[in-house]
Scaffold this active site. Structure first.
Site, PDB file in Angstrom:
ATOM      1  CE  LYS A  47      24.009  90.716  57.040  1.00 58.99           C
ATOM      2  NZ  LYS A  47      23.156  91.783  56.565  1.00 58.99           N
ATOM      3  CG  HIS A  97      24.610  88.796  51.475  1.00 58.96           C
ATOM      4  ND1 HIS A  97      24.554  90.157  51.622  1.00 58.96           N
ATOM      5  CD2 HIS A  97      23.790  88.271  52.417  1.00 58.96           C
ATOM      6  CE1 HIS A  97      23.735  90.436  52.630  1.00 58.96           C
ATOM      7  NE2 HIS A  97      23.257  89.325  53.128  1.00 58.96           N
ATOM      8  N   GLY A 123      20.257  88.093  59.759  1.00 58.56           N
ATOM      9  CA  GLY A 123      21.462  88.891  60.003  1.00 58.56           C
ATOM     10  C   GLY A 123      21.535  89.284  61.470  1.00 58.56           C
ATOM     11  N   GLY A 124      21.109  90.511  61.758  1.00 57.31           N
ATOM     12  CA  GLY A 124      21.240  91.071  63.111  1.00 57.31           C
ATOM     13  C   GLY A 124      20.752  90.145  64.219  1.00 57.31           C
TER      14      GLY A 124
END
Ligand code: 13P
Length: 250
Positions: free
Chosen positions: A11, A96, A234-235
């Site tokens: 991201k 997304h 993601g994270g």
């Protein structure tokens, strides 16, 4: 046999040096465990050329997070699939939920992006997933069916380059994961829709990833399900130990 894949969506995180450090760390610690398993990272645009160099002698693949609907022209600030191809990008996210929500991307636009990508030898990672309210009202199958319509605009040969990612919006960055059974239910549905459109062989060969608060502690259970072929992370992709632990759960 379809590929098992873990892809890391950075991201809008990591400045340039942090991105290089993370890539170097990943390259030094990653051991490809099987020829059928792939690790992909999706850094922001400005990292791509340098990260491509770092990955060049590794088995980690490079992807981008977005591309424009057109190949070239007067689109200030945009990046085309053709440009991505020229720096070695082989995968790119399309649709997304953060782009659908913040940049109002609709099916029409996503169809054009998919076409640009496949024409430039880049595999689209097509994201779909319902909002919390769709889940609560039980309309999530319809929502996903509508989103998948983008993919039916592709020829069968072009569709075969696509990876699908199911990312329930209520599970993204919230710490709340879809249960393995909830993920399996949707993945099976997606595979059935692909089969209806392009036939069972193509459906069986399509990798369908799960995304949304996927971490080392829940990856094994999710990836154990027959229609869950990996994760879009993601994270946890910003931490080498966690990201590789998720890969090792494949
Ligand atoms: P998180 O893993 O941080 O929930 O993000 C998932 C995601 O949006 C990947 O594209």
């Amino acid at each position: 046999m379809r590929k098992k894949i873990v892809a890391g969506n950075w991201k809008m995180n990591n400045n340039f040096q942090e991105g290089i450090d993370l890539s170097n760390d990943l390259v030094s610690k990653y051991k490809k465990s099987d020829k059928n398993k792939e690790l992909i990272i999706l850094p922001p645009f400005i990292h791509l050329t340098s990260v491509a160099e770092k990955l060049s002698n590794s088995k980690i693949h490079l992807g981008a997070q977005n591309c424009h609907t057109e190949g070239r022209g007067a689109y200030t600030g945009e990046v085309s699939a053709r440009m991505l191809d020229s720096v070695g990008v082989r995968y790119c996210l399309v649709g997304h939920s953060e782009r659908r929500a913040n940049f109002f991307e609709d099916n029409n636009e996503l169809k054009k992006k998919c076409k640009q990508l496949v024409s430039n030898y880049i595999n689209p990672i097509f994201c779909c997933g319902e909002l919390l309210r769709d889940r609560k009202y039980g309309s999530y199958f319809e929502v996903i069916e509508d989103q998948l319509e983008v993919l039916w605009s592709l020829s069968k040969t072009d569709f075969e380059k696509v990876i699908v990612a199911y990312e329930p919006v209520w599970a993204i960055g919230t710490g709340e994961t879809a249960s393995a059974d909830q993920a399996q239910e949707i993945h099976k549905f997606i595979r059935r829709k692909i089969s209806d459109e392009f036939g069972s062989e193509t459906a069986e060969n399509t990798s369908i990833l799960y995304g949304g608060s996927c971490k080392p502690s829940n990856a094994v259970e999710l990836f154990f399900k027959p229609d869950v072929d990996g994760g879009l992370i993601g994270g946890a992709a910003l931490n080498t130990v966690d990201f590789l632990a998720i890969y090792n759960a494949l």
